[in-house]
Write an enzyme that holds these catalytic residues in place. Structure first.
Site, PDB file in Angstrom:
ATOM      1  CG  ASP A  76       0.498  -2.599   6.164  1.00 50.39           C
ATOM      2  OD1 ASP A  76      -0.486  -2.707   6.918  1.00 50.39           O
ATOM      3  OD2 ASP A  76       0.489  -1.908   5.126  1.00 50.39           O
ATOM      4  CE  LYS A 125      -7.204   0.038   6.125  1.00 52.41           C
ATOM      5  NZ  LYS A 125      -7.812   0.415   4.853  1.00 52.41           N
ATOM      6  CD  GLN A 183      -6.983  -4.563   3.952  1.00 51.79           C
ATOM      7  OE1 GLN A 183      -7.962  -5.246   4.215  1.00 51.79           O
ATOM      8  NE2 GLN A 183      -7.078  -3.280   3.667  1.00 51.79           N
ATOM      9  CB  CYS A 193      -3.586   3.224  -1.734  1.00 50.84           C
ATOM     10  SG  CYS A 193      -4.645   4.616  -1.402  1.00 50.84           S
ATOM     11  CG  HIS A 250      -1.913   0.997   1.377  1.00 49.34           C
ATOM     12  ND1 HIS A 250      -1.661   2.284   1.769  1.00 49.34           N
ATOM     13  CD2 HIS A 250      -3.242   0.919   1.140  1.00 49.34           C
ATOM     14  CE1 HIS A 250      -2.801   2.968   1.782  1.00 49.34           C
ATOM     15  NE2 HIS A 250      -3.775   2.168   1.399  1.00 49.34           N
TER      16      HIS A 250
HETATM   17  C1  LIG Z   1      -2.384  -2.900   3.412  1.00 46.64           C
HETATM   18  C2  LIG Z   1      -2.677  -1.517   3.933  1.00 46.64           C
HETATM   19  N1  LIG Z   1      -1.702  -0.822   4.508  1.00 46.64           N
HETATM   20  C3  LIG Z   1      -1.915   0.407   5.002  1.00 46.64           C
HETATM   21  C4  LIG Z   1      -3.142   1.026   4.921  1.00 46.64           C
HETATM   22  C5  LIG Z   1      -3.309   2.407   5.469  1.00 46.64           C
HETATM   23  O1  LIG Z   1      -4.162   2.429   6.556  1.00 46.64           O
HETATM   24  P1  LIG Z   1      -4.678   3.793   7.176  1.00 46.64           P
HETATM   25  O2  LIG Z   1      -5.164   4.624   6.039  1.00 46.64           O
HETATM   26  O3  LIG Z   1      -5.748   3.390   8.116  1.00 46.64           O
HETATM   27  O4  LIG Z   1      -3.510   4.431   7.875  1.00 46.64           O
HETATM   28  C6  LIG Z   1      -4.186   0.339   4.320  1.00 46.64           C
HETATM   29  C7  LIG Z   1      -5.506   0.977   4.194  1.00 46.64           C
HETATM   30  O5  LIG Z   1      -6.019   1.285   3.148  1.00 46.64           O
HETATM   31  C8  LIG Z   1      -3.951  -0.958   3.808  1.00 46.64           C
HETATM   32  O6  LIG Z   1      -4.935  -1.652   3.213  1.00 46.64           O
END
Ligand SMILES: Cc1ncc(COP(=O)(O)O)c(C=O)c1O
Lengths: 405, 150
Positions: A199, A225, A202, A363, A122
């Site tokens: 990370d 999430k 998910q 993203c 992401h």
């Molecule tokens: C795999 C992954 N990493 C990071 C993020 C970023 O999360 P947040 O926007 O809650 O900081 C997301 C969310 O879209 C994600 O799906």
């Protein structure tokens, strides 16, 4: 076993209609809906217990502090950390990654050092490292993707070297659904004493997480999430790292003693929590974790895998539909493209059928580049979705094809 | 479904499947790239302007049905029009897709482009319909490149 009727009745929004049609919410990878229990926890806080934390000797401040610190305990137990001191509250995954980049990694980077990430990250697990690399002269290295959406882990031994100062990979891809073999990555990195950040944005809502068993150095996730509020998340970091890390932001609560000559920082984890934190978010997130624990993450996982298998089968029978991301080990996310029909049109038409999907690059532009597409339509499921809803989604996709003929 | 039919009218579907003037112009006086990062739509616009008149206009790129058909219909519409007229039509078109009142004359002037009136019911899609027009204005505002064979 998930009692689907009971579970659905816990989420007020699931009973609403969109354009007169029952809402089918399958944009859970972007953000999840909130059960009444989470909503109530916040109402209860403001109705009965609210005050600023850590500062007052008065009754409410103590109550509020107890709830806030109780939430830390809840997070610690949920991911099986060994100590509460290893849990730092942050705004979300993005802030967690940025914190590790600035406070842990950047101070030790030298020109020519490397940061290893993967091609499926992401943007929030790419840009913070890119910024750090730009400031220090370090280099970003990439674990490549394979056609089916898995990482090519056979490339790992060549990519890992003493120059690599950190590996940062996602546990589960938000655009492909792939669940990565992070244990293998951690094992190989640790063999060279390289720390690993996972990370968990998910994975947190879909599988049991045990940071001690994984042995990861850092683990980050977002409350929103996993059925909690926005603006809150947690960073888990091994105590040995936190003890050596520089403060992230300066302010109240992160200090023990302040004079104009010298400031003595507070103990971990407070050292990393400057200012009045997101108290309601923290408490709401803990209520969400309690909710998930009560359902049982194993039961959730088993049910969601059933949904995934059914949806994958139904969707792949649609002519002209191609699923992007077909790794054998997947979470409940299905990205797809339809021959000759742009995802943006798919999203608009499905929306009119009450089906909330996400369209775009999610993203993860490098993933889109890898498949040479600009966007996908993504159905991301949750334990509150049903087989019947998947049939509705399949019908909606058929409608898209009819209309766009 | 009626709003959807309004949005995806036959003309739009036809121009999406068979976009007109879909090629690069080797000989052009103006050129610009348009990009909608939200949905990844990309288009490249070419104009051959001679003495203030659009002699030829074309585009290439990839995008959703709304953005592709909008670019296609725009190129058909603008061929032979003057730059001054074109800037007026940009305003009219923008008002049309954002749901502003248009007087009869303006609406009539837009001709076939009036099919995009359905977009106003879909705020998330306004950018798709207007991408080609914004790219057009960028092309016209950029310093004239000499007519070049690339
Ligand atoms: C795999 C992954 N990493 C990071 C993020 C970023 O999360 P947040 O926007 O809650 O900081 C997301 C969310 O879209 C994600 O799906």
């Amino acid at each position: 076993m998930i009692d689907i009727n009971k579970v659905r009745s816990d989420f007020p929004i699931l009973g609403t209609k969109v354009y007169g049609k029952p809402l089918v919410y399958v944009d859970n990878a972007a953000s999840t809906q909130k059960p009444q229990q989470v909503i109530d926890s916040i109402t209860d806080l403001y109705s009965n217990h609210y005050a600023n934390i850590h500062r007052g000797v008065h009754h409410l401040s103590q109550k509020s502090t107890a709830l806030y610190e109780g939430a830390r305990e809840t997070v610690k137990n949920f991911i099986n950390a060994s100590k509460v001191e290893e849990i730092v509250f942050v705004r979300g995954t993005t802030e967690g990654v940025n914190l590790v980049a600035s406070s842990y990694l950047e101070p030790q980077l030298e020109p020519g050092d490397e940061i290893l990430i993967s091609e499926m990250e992401h943007h929030s697990n790419i840009i913070p490292w890119q910024l750090t690399a730009e400031r220090t002269g370090a280099l970003l290295k990439i674990i490549p993707l394979l056609e089916n959406g898995e990482l090519d882990l056979s490339a790992l031994p060549d990519l890992l070297s003493p120059r690599v100062k950190l590996v940062a990979v996602t546990h589960m891809s938000n655009s492909l659904g792939t669940i990565n073999d992070v244990s293998l990555i951690i094992e190989q990195a640790h063999a060279l004493d390289i720390p690993v950040l996972i990370d968990g944005a998910q994975s947190i809502a879909h599988m049991p997480i045990d940071v001690q068993k994984l042995d990861c150095d850092f683990f980050v996730f977002s409350g929103h999430k996993i059925y909690g509020p926005t603006g809150i998340g947690a960073l888990y970091a091994k105590e040995k790292h936190l003890l050596n890390m520089k403060p992230y932001q300066g302010g109240g609560d992160m200090i023990l003693n302040v004079s104009f000559e010298k400031t003595e920082y507070n103990d971990i984890p407070y050292k990393f929590e400057a200012g009045t934190p997101n108290i309601e978010g923290t408490i709401g997130m803990a209520a969400a974790l309690d909710y998930v624990s009560e359902l049982g993450i194993e039961a959730i996982d088993a049910y969601e895998q059933e949904l995934l298998a059914y949806a994958s089968k139904q969707f792949s029978e649609i002519e002209g539909l191609q699923i992007i991301g077909t790794a054998p080990n997947k979470g409940c996310i299905i990205s797809f493209v339809l021959d000759g029909i742009h995802p943006h049109d798919v999203g608009t038409i499905m929306d009119m059928e009450g089906v909330a999907v996400r369209t775009g690059h999610h993203c993860t532009q490098p993933v889109m580049d890898y498949y040479n597409i600009s966007a996908t339509t993504r159905v991301s499921l949750s334990f509150y979705n049903t087989i019947n809803e998947i049939d509705e989604i399949t019908k909606a996709i058929t409608k898209v094809k009819e209309l766009m003929g | 479904m009626s709003e959807l039919r309004e949005l995806y009218q036959e003309v739009i579907l036809d121009h999406n499947k068979n976009p007109r003037n879909f090629k690069k112009l080797e000989l052009h006086s103006h050129h610009a790239n348009g990009h909608n990062p939200l949905c990844g739509d990309k288009l490249e616009l070419f104009l051959d302007v001679v003495e203030g008149i659009i002699k030829d206009i074309s585009f290439v790129g990839s995008g959703c049905a709304i953005s592709t058909s909008s670019a296609s219909l725009m190129t058909q519409f603008l061929k032979g029009k003057s730059i001054a007229e074109t800037r007026h039509y940009f305003e009219y078109f923008h008002d049309l897709v954002t749901g502003k009142e248009l007087d009869e004359e303006a609406l009539e002037g837009l001709g076939k482009l009036a099919v995009f009136a359905g977009v106003q019911e879909f705020p998330a899609r306004v950018k798709c319909a207007s991408l080609s027009w914004h790219t057009l204005i960028n092309a016209l505002d950029s310093v004239d490149e000499p007519a070049a064979t690339e």
